[in-house]
Write a protein that holds these residues in place. Structure first.
Motif, PDB file in Angstrom:
ATOM      1  N   LYS A 322       0.856  -1.183   0.000  1.00  0.00           N
ATOM      2  CA  LYS A 322       0.000   0.000   0.000  1.00  0.00           C
ATOM      3  C   LYS A 322       0.897   1.240   0.000  1.00  0.00           C
ATOM      4  O   LYS A 322       1.773   1.397   0.850  1.00  0.00           O
ATOM      5  N   VAL A 324       0.886   5.437  -0.029  1.00  0.00           N
ATOM      6  CA  VAL A 324       0.158   6.689   0.145  1.00  0.00           C
ATOM      7  C   VAL A 324       1.160   7.833  -0.023  1.00  0.00           C
ATOM      8  O   VAL A 324       2.187   7.866   0.662  1.00  0.00           O
ATOM      9  N   ARG A 326       1.733  11.961   0.003  1.00  0.00           N
ATOM     10  CA  ARG A 326       1.193  13.249   0.449  1.00  0.00           C
ATOM     11  C   ARG A 326       2.090  14.384  -0.025  1.00  0.00           C
ATOM     12  O   ARG A 326       3.308  14.264  -0.034  1.00  0.00           O
ATOM     13  N   GLU A 332      -3.367  14.638   0.259  1.00  0.00           N
ATOM     14  CA  GLU A 332      -3.073  13.363  -0.380  1.00  0.00           C
ATOM     15  C   GLU A 332      -2.947  13.528  -1.889  1.00  0.00           C
ATOM     16  O   GLU A 332      -3.799  14.130  -2.542  1.00  0.00           O
ATOM     17  N   ASN A 335      -2.989   7.282  -3.564  1.00  0.00           N
ATOM     18  CA  ASN A 335      -3.269   6.244  -2.584  1.00  0.00           C
ATOM     19  C   ASN A 335      -3.613   4.993  -3.379  1.00  0.00           C
ATOM     20  O   ASN A 335      -4.701   4.905  -3.959  1.00  0.00           O
ATOM     21  N   ARG A 336      -2.690   4.060  -3.423  1.00  0.00           N
ATOM     22  CA  ARG A 336      -2.939   2.887  -4.264  1.00  0.00           C
ATOM     23  C   ARG A 336      -2.087   1.710  -3.803  1.00  0.00           C
ATOM     24  O   ARG A 336      -1.151   1.863  -3.012  1.00  0.00           O
TER      25      ARG A 336
END
Length: 923
Positions: A322, A324, A326, A332, A335-336
């Motif tokens: 995962k 994320v 920022r 953000e 997010n993937r």
């Protein structure tokens, strides 16, 4: 890529430059802790004590584990007051209560102080166990003969008798922990400890050592589980086959002997601090795992995630993570879930890219960083938080550009990782403190010399916006050595591992493949070509160089993106004013590529007050002259001073210092203990004092603005011996302008038989900044004043010309008899001292002295070179013998003569050397 004064002039300048304060530690009669002041310790902790007079060293320990030793060697060598200060990191110890101890070693025995402390330690990440803390240690000489030999050394076996071993902290540089373990020829040493491994079905046991110097072998339960060479970079070892549940014996044999290291690097430029110099840990991971992650951002907004992995599988295995992302403001950006496909057998993973659109760019002026959280599934590696910056670096014409903007004239420094009692093992907090001080001073680029640095250094450079040139540890090798298979393989291994670990840092803009190697040879050029080609196959987004000392003889420039030249003109020969022309020639030879002065500097022992080599004044002068001459040169990335702070070099180090303080290398702008020298204060001075002409009753002091911003400060005058001067007075220089201050001086020029010693003028901006001071030279008044030198050089006001072709005549009452001397013209510092008469042969100057008792004043010196001892005789009798003067120094000498015509025979005291006469005044 250093004690003593020099007469009355030295005293005056010492008072003006650096009032030497005696630390409290030098006055103490017992041992007492100055730091820490609290008992609850976390992060970096300063350790400092007072100690009795005569103390030779202070040894610090925690619960009996050796932590550091600070010796009096530096104080003895430099003539300074001893400082008993070092540092440690609370996170290197187990959390809980401890006894901190300091033992002062004195001629009458050991004096001790203790302090009860409590340490905190960050929690280990899941699947990870820190190996920092107490290990058992011994040098080869402390063990039975042959204990470290063979493929299965006896000292690495589980049942080995540890009674000869001592408890020592890891990480540490063992020679700094206890001086008895330090050796000029290096050492082979043993580390041992027990580690407990809980049952972990299906998990592999990896040992990770961040830096073991130099050639290291690793054993678990007596089984050889791997080796590493070079230090500075991490090594990961799969020790699963040797591991067992419960207690395990871990042993490391580290070979730092010169006979081992000399094959790859030099041992005389800096001390080779050895051992387990950085942290170590155990990781328990699955058969397929991610072991290293980096994130890089481009100007176009593409985020590239790179990974290395280990694998026992025979096919590629994907690991879903995962991610994320920022932005710098916390919002953000992505997010993937991304897949890292670890190849069979492990190795580099195919990079993963994420397009973030138009990014906020990272630059020195705006070091904005993104936050990338990568959650790695449990057992498949460690989750990380990365802080990439989005930027591009390239060469455009003769300039380096960052995000399309030209980078030029960046103030910079070189830095060795060396600290009293720590050696190469510097706590992260100490690094952060140091870099923040340097950044606040104005520095924007640096090179850790001459080896890969630590992640903490680069993290802070990223945060501050400082640019970094990182280098592999290949120095001063011959062309033949450079292209040997062993060196080539070693260099490529270091370059690959350095790039793998550090490519995620936006501060790193240049990779260097070595320092001062023999690149004036075809073989040296071949080495640079091959290493740069290899490097660009790994990372084509940065620039490549090899730092050269060969200037216009270097044959490798064609293979580099930018030329970095180490230039010591004005220290190791030549003169300051030759530097601009040298850079022009280098840049032309390199087909117009960008250039940079990667090293320049002068040895200076803090508190040394002479104007010449080895004193603070000359170091400041060199800094000021380089800034003046090339600090704003076009197509120049910048100037990097060598070095920010002093360090340990070698037992025979001199570095060009006529009075060296080996083993310490003192070109640093700050001492080994971090105290500022004059050069530190001069580097960013916003004003410059012009050279001051010799005075008779008052001096005219002109102060120029340097940066177009103007400045205010205080003019401080230390008058020459025998004179009194004005009180401190304020000054203001308008933007782009100058101001002139008349400095009245009253007194009498020294009588015959004494020297005319200079005073000093300072323009002080604040406690940390001042212009390069200028000597305040008195000039005698008289009935005859002669400016000796060339026939056409500028003439000092009030003086008559004594050129090389000036023959004696009764009309003038002065001139050469017979063959005239040679002359030299240095163009500076003023019309009186810029040129002088000189020769290796004796020459005769005839002067007619008015009746009565008279004093003849003779000015001796040379702006560019040292002035050799010389002699003046009259009527067969020696009337003056002068001592040698350091480069850049001048001295008036006074001798009595009666009225009449005298033939003064001027000669060098030592055959083959030059006498130098700048002026003569009869009063």
């Amino acid at each position: 890529m250093q004690a003593g004064s020099r007469g009355s002039a030295a005293l005056a300048i010492a008072i003006a430059l650096v009032p030497l304060l005696v630390p409290a530690s030098a006055q103490a009669s017992t041992v007492a802790f100055i730091s820490p002041t609290v008992s609850s310790l976390s992060g970096t902790v300063d350790l400092e004590v007072t100690a009795p007079p005569g103390t030779t060293s202070v040894r610090f320990s925690v619960d009996g584990t050796a932590v550091a030793e600070v010796t009096g060697q530096y104080a003895t060598a430099t003539g300074s007051a001893p400082i008993w200060r070092t540092a440690t990191d609370a996170g290197w110890f187990t959390a809980g209560s401890h006894t901190l101890r300091a033992d002062a070693i004195t001629p009458s025995g050991t004096v001790t102080a203790t302090k009860a402390v409590t340490t905190t330690r960050p929690a280990d990440p899941p699947g990870t166990t820190s190996l920092d803390g107490t290990w058992a240690f011994a040098t080869e000489a402390e063990l039975a003969a042959g204990a470290l030999d063979g493929t299965r050394p006896a000292a690495a076996q589980p049942g080995f008798d540890e009674s000869r071993l001592s408890p020592v902290l890891v990480p540490s540089s063992y020679g700094a922990v206890r001086s008895k373990w330090d050796a000029a020829q290096g050492n082979r040493v043993l580390y041992r400890r027990s580690i407990d491994l809980a049952p972990a079905a299906g998990l592999r046991t990896h040992l990770v050592f961040e830096s073991c110097f130099f050639a290291c072998r690793y054993f678990l339960n007596g089984v050889d589980v791997g080796a590493s060479t070079g230090g500075y970079l991490p090594v990961r070892l799969d020790a699963t086959a040797a591991a067992r549940d419960g207690a395990n014996t871990l042993a490391v044999v580290a070979d730092g002997r010169n006979s081992t290291t000399n094959a790859f690097t030099t041992t005389h430029l800096y001390w080779q601090w050895g051992g387990l110099v950085q942290s170590a840990r155990v990781e328990r991971v699955r058969g397929v795992a991610i072991t290293n992650l980096t994130a890089e951002g481009s100007r176009a907004g593409v985020l590239t995630l790179r990974a290395q992995g280990t694998s026992t599988a025979t096919t590629a295995i994907g690991i879903a993570t995962k991610v994320v992302v920022r932005r710098p403001d916390g919002t953000e950006a992505a997010n993937r879930t991304v897949w890292f496909n670890v190849p069979a057998g492990g190795g580099a993973v195919q990079p993963v890219t994420i397009d973030l659109g138009a990014p906020v760019l990272w630059s020195p002026a705006n070091p904005s960083r993104y936050t990338v959280d990568i959650a790695v599934p449990s057992g498949y590696g460690r989750s990380v938080t990365l802080r990439p910056g989005f930027r591009d670096v390239a060469v455009s014409g003769s300039d380096v550009v960052l995000n399309g903007q030209v980078l030029a004239n960046l103030p910079g420094f070189n830095r060795h990782a060396d600290y009293p009692g720590l050696g190469r093992t510097i706590p992260d907090g100490l690094v952060v403190r140091e870099l923040r001080e340097l950044y606040a001073k104005g520095y924007r680029i640096f090179r850790p010399g001459h080896y890969p640095t630590t992640p903490a250094v680069l993290d802070e450079a990223d945060r501050l916006g400082m640019l970094v040139i990182e280098e592999v540890s290949i120095q001063q090798l011959s062309g033949t050595a450079l292209i040997s298979p062993a060196v080539t393989a070693f260099a490529k291994d270091q370059l690959r591992r350095m790039i793998d670990r550090d490519r995620g840092h936006p501060s790193v803009v240049i990779w260097s493949v070595g320092n001062e190697n023999h690149t004036q040879t075809a073989e040296g050029a071949e080495y640079v070509r091959d290493l740069v080609t290899y490097g660009k196959s790994l990372d084509a987004t940065r620039l490549y160089t090899e730092v050269s000392a060969w200037h216009t003889s270097d044959k490798s420039y064609a293979h580099q993106d930018i030329v970095l030249a180490n230039v010591y003109y004005g220290w190791y020969g030549s003169k300051f004013t030759d530097v601009p022309g040298l850079l022009d020639r280098i840049q032309a030879l390199a087909s117009g590529k960008p250039v940079m002065i990667s090293e320049y500097g002068a040895e200076a022992v803090k508190g040394r007050s002479n104007l010449g080599f080895g004193g603070e004044y000359y170091q400041g002068l060199m800094i000021d002259e380089y800034n003046r001459l090339v600090g704003k040169r076009p197509h120049t990335l910048g100037l990097m001073y060598w070095t920010s702070t002093e360090f340990v070099a070698s037992p025979t180090w001199s570095g060009g210092n006529p009075e060296p303080v080996a083993p310490f290398h003192t070109k640093g702008m700050r001492t080994w203990f971090g105290e500022a020298k004059l050069g530190w204060r001069v580097m960013f001075a916003p004003v410059r004092i012009r050279e001051i002409a010799p005075f008779t009753s008052s001096a005219s002091v002109t102060i120029d603005d340097v940066n177009g911003k103007g400045a205010s400060g205080t003019l401080k005058v230390t008058p020459p011996a025998g004179f009194t001067g004005p009180a401190d007075q304020p000054f203001t220089v308008p933007p782009g302008g100058s101001t002139t201050v008349d400095v009245p001086l009253t007194g009498q020029f020294p009588k015959a038989g004494t020297d005319g010693a200079p005073g000093l003028v300072r323009a002080v901006i604040d406690a940390d900044t001042e212009a390069q001071p200028r000597p305040l030279w008195p000039a005698p008044g008289g009935v005859l004043a002669l400016d000796a030198g060339g026939d056409t050089s500028p003439l000092a006001p009030g003086y008559q010309r004594l050129g090389t072709s000036t023959s004696y005549s009764t009309a003038t009452g002065f001139g050469w008899v017979g063959t005239g001397p040679q002359q030299r013209d240095r163009a500076n510092p003023d019309d009186l001292r810029r040129d002088f008469a000189t020769d290796t042969a004796a020459r005769t100057l005839r002067i007619t002295v008015p009746s009565g008792g008279r004093t003849v004043h003779v000015l001796v010196g040379d702006r560019q070179y040292a002035a050799d001892p010389m002699r003046i005789s009259a009527g067969g009798t020696t009337v003056l013998d002068t001592a040698a003067l350091p480069k850049g120094s001048f001295r008036w000498h006074a001798v009595p003569l009666t009225g009449g015509t005298h033939d003064l025979v001027i000669s060098a005291t030592t055959a083959g050397t030059y006498w130098k006469l700048a002026a003569l005044v009869v009063s």
